[in-house]
Scaffold this motif. Structure first.
Motif, PDB file in Angstrom:
ATOM      1  N   LEU A  51       0.798  -1.218   0.000  1.00  0.00           N
ATOM      2  CA  LEU A  51       0.000   0.000   0.000  1.00  0.00           C
ATOM      3  C   LEU A  51       0.832   1.271   0.000  1.00  0.00           C
ATOM      4  N   SER A  52       2.083   1.187   0.424  1.00  0.00           N
ATOM      5  CA  SER A  52       2.953   2.362   0.415  1.00  0.00           C
ATOM      6  C   SER A  52       4.364   1.917   0.073  1.00  0.00           C
ATOM      7  N   ALA A  53       5.176   2.872  -0.323  1.00  0.00           N
ATOM      8  CA  ALA A  53       6.515   2.556  -0.827  1.00  0.00           C
ATOM      9  C   ALA A  53       7.572   2.830   0.233  1.00  0.00           C
ATOM     10  N   GLY A  54       8.107   1.756   0.821  1.00  0.00           N
ATOM     11  CA  GLY A  54       9.183   1.871   1.791  1.00  0.00           C
ATOM     12  C   GLY A  54      10.356   1.003   1.373  1.00  0.00           C
ATOM     13  N   PHE A  55      11.004   0.395   2.343  1.00  0.00           N
ATOM     14  CA  PHE A  55      12.220  -0.379   2.085  1.00  0.00           C
ATOM     15  C   PHE A  55      12.000  -1.483   1.056  1.00  0.00           C
ATOM     16  N   HIS A  56      10.898  -2.203   1.171  1.00  0.00           N
ATOM     17  CA  HIS A  56      10.674  -3.326   0.262  1.00  0.00           C
ATOM     18  C   HIS A  56      10.554  -2.859  -1.189  1.00  0.00           C
ATOM     19  N   ALA A  72       4.097   1.483  -5.926  1.00  0.00           N
ATOM     20  CA  ALA A  72       3.223   0.822  -4.956  1.00  0.00           C
ATOM     21  C   ALA A  72       1.762   1.152  -5.264  1.00  0.00           C
ATOM     22  N   LEU A  73       0.858   0.439  -4.645  1.00  0.00           N
ATOM     23  CA  LEU A  73      -0.567   0.626  -4.926  1.00  0.00           C
ATOM     24  C   LEU A  73      -1.096   1.970  -4.431  1.00  0.00           C
ATOM     25  N   GLY A  74      -0.550   2.447  -3.318  1.00  0.00           N
ATOM     26  CA  GLY A  74      -1.033   3.711  -2.771  1.00  0.00           C
ATOM     27  C   GLY A  74       0.024   4.789  -2.828  1.00  0.00           C
ATOM     28  N   PRO A  75      -0.419   6.030  -2.665  1.00  0.00           N
ATOM     29  CA  PRO A  75      -1.798   6.481  -2.453  1.00  0.00           C
ATOM     30  C   PRO A  75      -2.627   6.374  -3.738  1.00  0.00           C
ATOM     31  N   ASP A  76      -3.913   6.209  -3.579  1.00  0.00           N
ATOM     32  CA  ASP A  76      -4.828   6.134  -4.712  1.00  0.00           C
ATOM     33  C   ASP A  76      -6.231   6.392  -4.186  1.00  0.00           C
ATOM     34  N   ALA A 101      10.445   7.615   5.592  1.00  0.00           N
ATOM     35  CA  ALA A 101       9.549   8.776   5.635  1.00  0.00           C
ATOM     36  C   ALA A 101       8.647   8.840   4.414  1.00  0.00           C
ATOM     37  N   ARG A 102       9.096   8.301   3.284  1.00  0.00           N
ATOM     38  CA  ARG A 102       8.270   8.318   2.073  1.00  0.00           C
ATOM     39  C   ARG A 102       7.051   7.410   2.235  1.00  0.00           C
ATOM     40  N   ALA A 103       7.225   6.284   2.911  1.00  0.00           N
ATOM     41  CA  ALA A 103       6.095   5.391   3.165  1.00  0.00           C
ATOM     42  C   ALA A 103       5.099   6.045   4.113  1.00  0.00           C
ATOM     43  N   VAL A 104       5.608   6.705   5.129  1.00  0.00           N
ATOM     44  CA  VAL A 104       4.742   7.409   6.075  1.00  0.00           C
ATOM     45  C   VAL A 104       3.964   8.506   5.352  1.00  0.00           C
ATOM     46  N   ALA A 105       4.627   9.214   4.442  1.00  0.00           N
ATOM     47  CA  ALA A 105       3.950  10.267   3.674  1.00  0.00           C
ATOM     48  C   ALA A 105       2.847   9.680   2.798  1.00  0.00           C
ATOM     49  N   ASP A 106       3.078   8.494   2.226  1.00  0.00           N
ATOM     50  CA  ASP A 106       2.039   7.834   1.434  1.00  0.00           C
ATOM     51  C   ASP A 106       0.806   7.552   2.283  1.00  0.00           C
ATOM     52  N   VAL A 107       1.037   7.048   3.494  1.00  0.00           N
ATOM     53  CA  VAL A 107      -0.077   6.749   4.392  1.00  0.00           C
ATOM     54  C   VAL A 107      -0.809   8.038   4.775  1.00  0.00           C
ATOM     55  N   GLU A 108      -0.055   9.061   5.101  1.00  0.00           N
ATOM     56  CA  GLU A 108      -0.673  10.322   5.529  1.00  0.00           C
ATOM     57  C   GLU A 108      -1.519  10.934   4.417  1.00  0.00           C
ATOM     58  N   ALA A 109      -1.122  10.727   3.162  1.00  0.00           N
ATOM     59  CA  ALA A 109      -1.920  11.235   2.045  1.00  0.00           C
ATOM     60  C   ALA A 109      -3.272  10.527   1.989  1.00  0.00           C
ATOM     61  N   VAL A 110      -3.270   9.235   2.239  1.00  0.00           N
ATOM     62  CA  VAL A 110      -4.524   8.473   2.260  1.00  0.00           C
ATOM     63  C   VAL A 110      -5.388   8.892   3.442  1.00  0.00           C
ATOM     64  N   GLU A 126     -16.831   9.184  21.832  1.00  0.00           N
ATOM     65  CA  GLU A 126     -17.679   8.184  22.467  1.00  0.00           C
ATOM     66  C   GLU A 126     -17.433   6.800  21.869  1.00  0.00           C
ATOM     67  N   ARG A 127     -17.187   6.758  20.561  1.00  0.00           N
ATOM     68  CA  ARG A 127     -16.849   5.494  19.898  1.00  0.00           C
ATOM     69  C   ARG A 127     -15.624   5.713  19.021  1.00  0.00           C
ATOM     70  N   VAL A 128     -14.745   4.718  19.028  1.00  0.00           N
ATOM     71  CA  VAL A 128     -13.538   4.780  18.206  1.00  0.00           C
ATOM     72  C   VAL A 128     -13.531   3.585  17.266  1.00  0.00           C
ATOM     73  N   VAL A 129     -13.333   3.873  16.008  1.00  0.00           N
ATOM     74  CA  VAL A 129     -13.288   2.852  14.962  1.00  0.00           C
ATOM     75  C   VAL A 129     -11.873   2.771  14.417  1.00  0.00           C
ATOM     76  N   VAL A 130     -11.336   1.574  14.338  1.00  0.00           N
ATOM     77  CA  VAL A 130     -10.047   1.372  13.674  1.00  0.00           C
ATOM     78  C   VAL A 130     -10.328   0.953  12.233  1.00  0.00           C
ATOM     79  N   ALA A 131      -9.855   1.769  11.298  1.00  0.00           N
ATOM     80  CA  ALA A 131      -9.983   1.478   9.871  1.00  0.00           C
ATOM     81  C   ALA A 131      -8.721   0.776   9.418  1.00  0.00           C
ATOM     82  N   SER A 132      -8.841  -0.478   9.078  1.00  0.00           N
ATOM     83  CA  SER A 132      -7.678  -1.296   8.741  1.00  0.00           C
ATOM     84  C   SER A 132      -7.174  -0.964   7.342  1.00  0.00           C
ATOM     85  N   TYR A 133      -6.109  -0.163   7.288  1.00  0.00           N
ATOM     86  CA  TYR A 133      -5.482   0.145   6.002  1.00  0.00           C
ATOM     87  C   TYR A 133      -4.391  -0.901   5.758  1.00  0.00           C
TER      88      TYR A 133
END
Length: 229
Positions: A72-77, A97-101, A133-142, A179-186
């Motif tokens: 989903l994001s572009a890091g070491f791999h 990588a597939l993301g961001p998209d 940091a580039r992978a983190v930036a990809d996630v933050e864009a999503v 009151e409610r917290v949802v974890v969105a599995s990226y």
């Protein structure tokens, strides 16, 4: 100039989880169904075999190949493992990588709704995490794109390395008055990181992204873009 369509080599992280393996395989099965006649191979950078160098070695000489990261994001791999493997074979390139998209954002939104999230819920987007940091930036864009769709607070948490952790992000959302917290599995598929989300303290955890037809469409778009280079 060759007229042979490049072989698509779908390269995922790898997982010991059987459901996760099936979910990743479904993406490539959908790509084959969408593009009859295209040679599609499956490989991994960790956990599973065969590894990417071995699979590239099975592509006949003179046949080009495109390695598409099923990540989903572009890091070491992506920048090291896959890039080096592709660079070691003639007529082979690595796709993005597939993301961001935006299609991933829409799919993440759908998974959250399917899990029972409601307007006003605080959402913590849970990603695997990376030291790059580039992978983190990809996630933050999503995350930013998802936040523009969601009627409620949206933050991010990581399964490893990057901070905050998912549990820390859930705790922060509650401290902010949610009151409610949802974890969105990226995450693409069930496996180690998704298993950890159940213990993060959220009220709801969404399913991973795969299987979903749009994932194959993204894979083929990445393939087509790289094959034109």
């Amino acid at each position: 100039m060759t007229t042979t369509a490049p072989t698509l080599v779908g390269c995922s992280h790898g997982t010991a989880n059987r459901a996760g393996q099936a979910a990743i395989r479904s993406i490539l099965d959908d790509a084959r169904a969408a593009r009859p006649g295209l040679a599609v191979l499956e490989t991994y950078v960790d956990v599973q075999e065969p590894q990417v160098e071995e699979v590239l070695g099975t592509v006949p000489g003179g046949v080009p190949a495109v390695v598409v990261p099923l990540l989903l994001s572009a890091g070491f791999h992506v920048y090291v493992d896959i890039a080096e493997a592709a660079g070691g074979r003639p007529d082979t390139v690595a796709a993005d990588a597939l993301g961001p998209d935006e299609r991933l954002v829409a799919l993440l939104h759908r998974r959250v709704l399917e899990a029972g999230a409601e307007a006003g819920d605080a959402v913590v987007v849970a990603a695997a995490g990376s030291s790059d940091a580039r992978a983190v930036a990809d996630v933050e864009a999503v995350v930013a794109a998802f936040a523009s769709r969601w009627d409620g607070p949206v933050t991010v948490g990581y399964g490893s390395i990057a901070r905050p952790s998912v549990a820390q992000a859930v705790e922060a959302a509650r401290a902010a008055g949610a009151e409610r917290v949802v974890v969105a599995s990226y995450l693409l598929a069930p496996g180690f990181f998704h298993d950890q989300l159940a213990g993060a303290g959220a009220d709801v955890v969404s399913a991973p992204l795969a299987p979903a037809a749009e994932l194959a469409a993204i894979v083929l778009d990445r393939y087509d873009a790289a094959a034109r280079l």
